[in-house]
Design an enzyme around this catalytic site. Structure first.
Site, PDB file in Angstrom:
ATOM      1  N   SER A  35     -10.405  10.412   7.258  1.00  0.00           N
ATOM      2  CA  SER A  35     -11.584   9.894   6.544  1.00  0.00           C
ATOM      3  C   SER A  35     -11.536   8.379   6.373  1.00  0.00           C
ATOM      4  O   SER A  35     -12.561   7.757   6.064  1.00  0.00           O
ATOM      5  CB  SER A  35     -11.701  10.566   5.170  1.00  0.00           C
ATOM      6  OG  SER A  35     -10.620  10.200   4.328  1.00  0.00           O
TER       7      SER A  35
ATOM      8  N   ASP B 293       0.865  -1.182   0.000  1.00  0.00           N
ATOM      9  CA  ASP B 293       0.000   0.000   0.000  1.00  0.00           C
ATOM     10  C   ASP B 293       0.899   1.229   0.000  1.00  0.00           C
ATOM     11  O   ASP B 293       1.880   1.270   0.752  1.00  0.00           O
ATOM     12  CB  ASP B 293      -0.924   0.015   1.223  1.00  0.00           C
ATOM     13  CG  ASP B 293      -2.092   0.976   1.076  1.00  0.00           C
ATOM     14  OD1 ASP B 293      -1.852   2.158   0.760  1.00  0.00           O
ATOM     15  OD2 ASP B 293      -3.244   0.549   1.277  1.00  0.00           O
TER      16      ASP B 293
ATOM     17  N   LYS C  56       0.080   3.306   5.910  1.00  0.00           N
ATOM     18  CA  LYS C  56      -0.882   2.259   6.238  1.00  0.00           C
ATOM     19  C   LYS C  56      -0.206   0.901   6.429  1.00  0.00           C
ATOM     20  O   LYS C  56      -0.643   0.104   7.260  1.00  0.00           O
ATOM     21  CB  LYS C  56      -1.956   2.164   5.157  1.00  0.00           C
ATOM     22  CG  LYS C  56      -2.921   3.329   5.151  1.00  0.00           C
ATOM     23  CD  LYS C  56      -4.010   3.128   4.100  1.00  0.00           C
ATOM     24  CE  LYS C  56      -4.968   4.309   4.088  1.00  0.00           C
ATOM     25  NZ  LYS C  56      -6.025   4.146   3.059  1.00  0.00           N
TER      26      LYS C  56
ATOM     27  N   ASP D  56      -8.620   0.012  -4.700  1.00  0.00           N
ATOM     28  CA  ASP D  56      -9.785   0.829  -5.040  1.00  0.00           C
ATOM     29  C   ASP D  56      -9.627   1.586  -6.350  1.00  0.00           C
ATOM     30  O   ASP D  56     -10.302   2.587  -6.564  1.00  0.00           O
ATOM     31  CB  ASP D  56     -10.063   1.818  -3.911  1.00  0.00           C
ATOM     32  CG  ASP D  56      -8.898   2.777  -3.668  1.00  0.00           C
ATOM     33  OD1 ASP D  56      -7.868   2.644  -4.348  1.00  0.00           O
ATOM     34  OD2 ASP D  56      -9.025   3.657  -2.790  1.00  0.00           O
ATOM     35  N   ASN D  57      -8.732   1.136  -7.231  1.00  0.00           N
ATOM     36  CA  ASN D  57      -8.624   1.804  -8.528  1.00  0.00           C
ATOM     37  C   ASN D  57      -8.431   0.774  -9.626  1.00  0.00           C
ATOM     38  O   ASN D  57      -7.843  -0.288  -9.418  1.00  0.00           O
ATOM     39  CB  ASN D  57      -7.501   2.842  -8.529  1.00  0.00           C
ATOM     40  CG  ASN D  57      -6.134   2.217  -8.401  1.00  0.00           C
ATOM     41  OD1 ASN D  57      -5.568   1.731  -9.377  1.00  0.00           O
ATOM     42  ND2 ASN D  57      -5.582   2.207  -7.187  1.00  0.00           N
TER      43      ASN D  57
ATOM     44  N   GLN E 194     -13.533   5.576   9.306  1.00  0.00           N
ATOM     45  CA  GLN E 194     -14.933   5.149   9.285  1.00  0.00           C
ATOM     46  C   GLN E 194     -15.098   3.703   8.854  1.00  0.00           C
ATOM     47  O   GLN E 194     -16.088   3.054   9.164  1.00  0.00           O
ATOM     48  CB  GLN E 194     -15.723   6.104   8.361  1.00  0.00           C
ATOM     49  CG  GLN E 194     -17.065   5.631   7.884  1.00  0.00           C
ATOM     50  CD  GLN E 194     -16.998   5.117   6.454  1.00  0.00           C
ATOM     51  OE1 GLN E 194     -15.922   5.008   5.860  1.00  0.00           O
ATOM     52  NE2 GLN E 194     -18.157   4.797   5.904  1.00  0.00           N
TER      53      GLN E 194
ATOM     54  N   CYS F  99     -13.305  20.319  -8.429  1.00  0.00           N
ATOM     55  CA  CYS F  99     -14.031  19.177  -7.864  1.00  0.00           C
ATOM     56  C   CYS F  99     -13.283  18.773  -6.596  1.00  0.00           C
ATOM     57  O   CYS F  99     -12.756  19.628  -5.883  1.00  0.00           O
ATOM     58  CB  CYS F  99     -14.138  18.031  -8.867  1.00  0.00           C
ATOM     59  SG  CYS F  99     -12.548  17.322  -9.349  1.00  0.00           S
TER      60      CYS F  99
ATOM     61  N   CYS G  61     -15.049   5.656  -4.029  1.00  0.00           N
ATOM     62  CA  CYS G  61     -15.648   5.815  -2.696  1.00  0.00           C
ATOM     63  C   CYS G  61     -15.498   7.249  -2.209  1.00  0.00           C
ATOM     64  O   CYS G  61     -16.334   7.740  -1.450  1.00  0.00           O
ATOM     65  CB  CYS G  61     -15.001   4.850  -1.708  1.00  0.00           C
ATOM     66  SG  CYS G  61     -15.384   3.117  -2.027  1.00  0.00           S
TER      67      CYS G  61
END
Length: 406
Positions: free
Chosen positions: A78, A71, A95, A139-140, A81, A365, A199
């Site tokens: 964030s 990773d 991480k 996640d990609n 959660q 954005c 996400c």
């Protein structure tokens, strides 16, 4: 379909190991031989995030002997959660380091190797080789397809999971399995740019990560020990809101071997912080666009208040995102509306100027990727538009750190 065990049994269990793993030893289908296989196994986990957190904890608890964690990210508030392997004290820490410390504390039998780096075409084969099994919780799309293709090439089984909002999918891919299926038999190529949110855009129910990660860890245990029927040729689909699991078949797809198989061929870059499957700010798709930094925007907003600058600040995020954090003075038109009718948006924003020169559109954005799409569409519609590099994330980092990030 039942498969043979991936790993040969390791040495006999010690007295302490018999006590620790006694609940496994009571399972006739797994037993002592299965536990010795787990202790001899080498598993690589891609991602120590929402899915990697429960996967790593249950692999460690099960006694998987060697776990490799890959990773390139650091713990952010964030993340907490849903990424339950990390704590508040870990914010800002890599991480892989936080996850490794938790794994070692949970089970000293487990040897942990960490790689705080981004997987790419240059290092993927070397990192994945030598493992009995790979679990993908990334996640990609670039990383997902790269991991899939390298596992297929090396013949390594891949446990795969995907989550978004209230929905999830789990499967096992193995080029040498029966059936011999890979991710490309389910989804031959990544989705078109901008069609699938991350996400970070759409959100995800934290507790669902535990449900899906636990299934992934169970599949790993089954494959290592040859217990039960793995999810080869099947995809489990979870609808959390409806509290329903369903199952879809997967079969080898004719012509899949002719598909592009490298990150370079896909035109993707698995950079952290991207809003979706497209290239991030400064990448191939956005590199030629006119852009300003968050600090430039702050200066220009001050000048606009003094009447020495004139432009429209356009926020193309979704409404729930604006509820978390906004840049002052922005008007909101979600990206989907911009792309559906850029001419109408230009007309609605009334970009005329008393001096005869059209006002500029400054577009932002979350990270700059969606706004880059909007800038292209608005420019094609005749507007003068510029992208804010890094979007809200850069604004919080470089201009107003008191604001929340996500």
């Amino acid at each position: 379909m039942r498969t043979s065990a991936l790993v040969e049994p390791g040495p006999p269990l010690t007295r302490e190991q018999v006590q620790r793993y006694s609940r496994h030893l009571l399972l006739g289908q797994l037993g002592e031989a299965g536990q010795r296989r787990l202790l001899a196994a080498r598993v690589l986990v891609m991602g120590a995030g929402g899915l990697g957190s429960p996967v790593l904890q249950y692999l460690a608890a099960a006694g998987v002997g060697h776990v490799t964690i890959v990773d390139d990210d650091v713990v952010d508030p964030s993340n907490l959660q849903r990424q339950v392997i990390h704590s508040t004290a870990d914010v800002g820490r890599p991480k892989v380091d936080s996850a490794a410390a938790h794994v070692r504390a949970l089970n000293p039998d487990v040897e942990v190797t960490t790689h705080h780096l981004r997987l790419d075409a240059a290092n993927a084969r070397e990192l994945l080789a030598g493992h009995d099994l790979v679990i993908d919780g990334t996640d990609n799309f670039p990383t997902r397809y790269l991991v899939n293709d390298v596992c297929a090439e090396l013949g390594i089984p891949l446990v795969w999971g995907s989550i978004l909002r209230f929905d999830a999918q789990v499967s096992v891919f193995w080029s040498r399995g029966e059936p011999a299926v890979t991710l490309r038999d389910l989804f031959p190529t990544p989705p078109p740019e901008g069609t699938t949110p991350s996400c970070g855009q759409a959100g995800v129910l934290g507790a669902m990560c535990g449900q899906v990660g636990s299934i992934m860890a169970a599949e790993a245990v089954k494959l290592i020990t040859g217990t039960g029927d793995p999810l080869l040729g099947r995809v489990l689909v979870l609808d959390v809101l409806g509290a329903r699991w369903s199952e879809l078949p997967v079969r080898p797809r004719p012509g899949r071997h002719d598909l592009p198989r490298t990150v370079e061929a896909l035109g993707y870059d698995p950079s952290p912080g991207a809003d979706g499957p497209a290239a991030p700010d400064g990448g191939t798709s956005a590199g030629a666009l006119p852009a300003i930094t968050a600090r430039d925007l702050a200066r220009r907003l001050s000048e606009r208040e003094r009447g020495t600058d004139d432009f429209v600040l356009l926020d193309v995020r979704e409404t729930p995102e604006r509820g978390i954090v906004t840049i002052p003075g922005a008007v909101s038109v979600p990206l989907a509306e911009v792309l559906a009718d850029p001419d109408g948006v230009v007309h609605r924003l009334d970009l005329g100027h008393p001096g005869g020169v059209a006002r500029e559109l400054v577009v932002h954005c979350r990270s700059g990727q969606r706004s880059a799409q909007a800038v292209r569409a608005l420019t094609d519609a005749g507007a003068r538009a510029v992208n804010v590099e890094g979007g809200v994330l850069a604004w919080v980092t470089d201009v107003d750190p008191t604001l929340p990030s996500y």
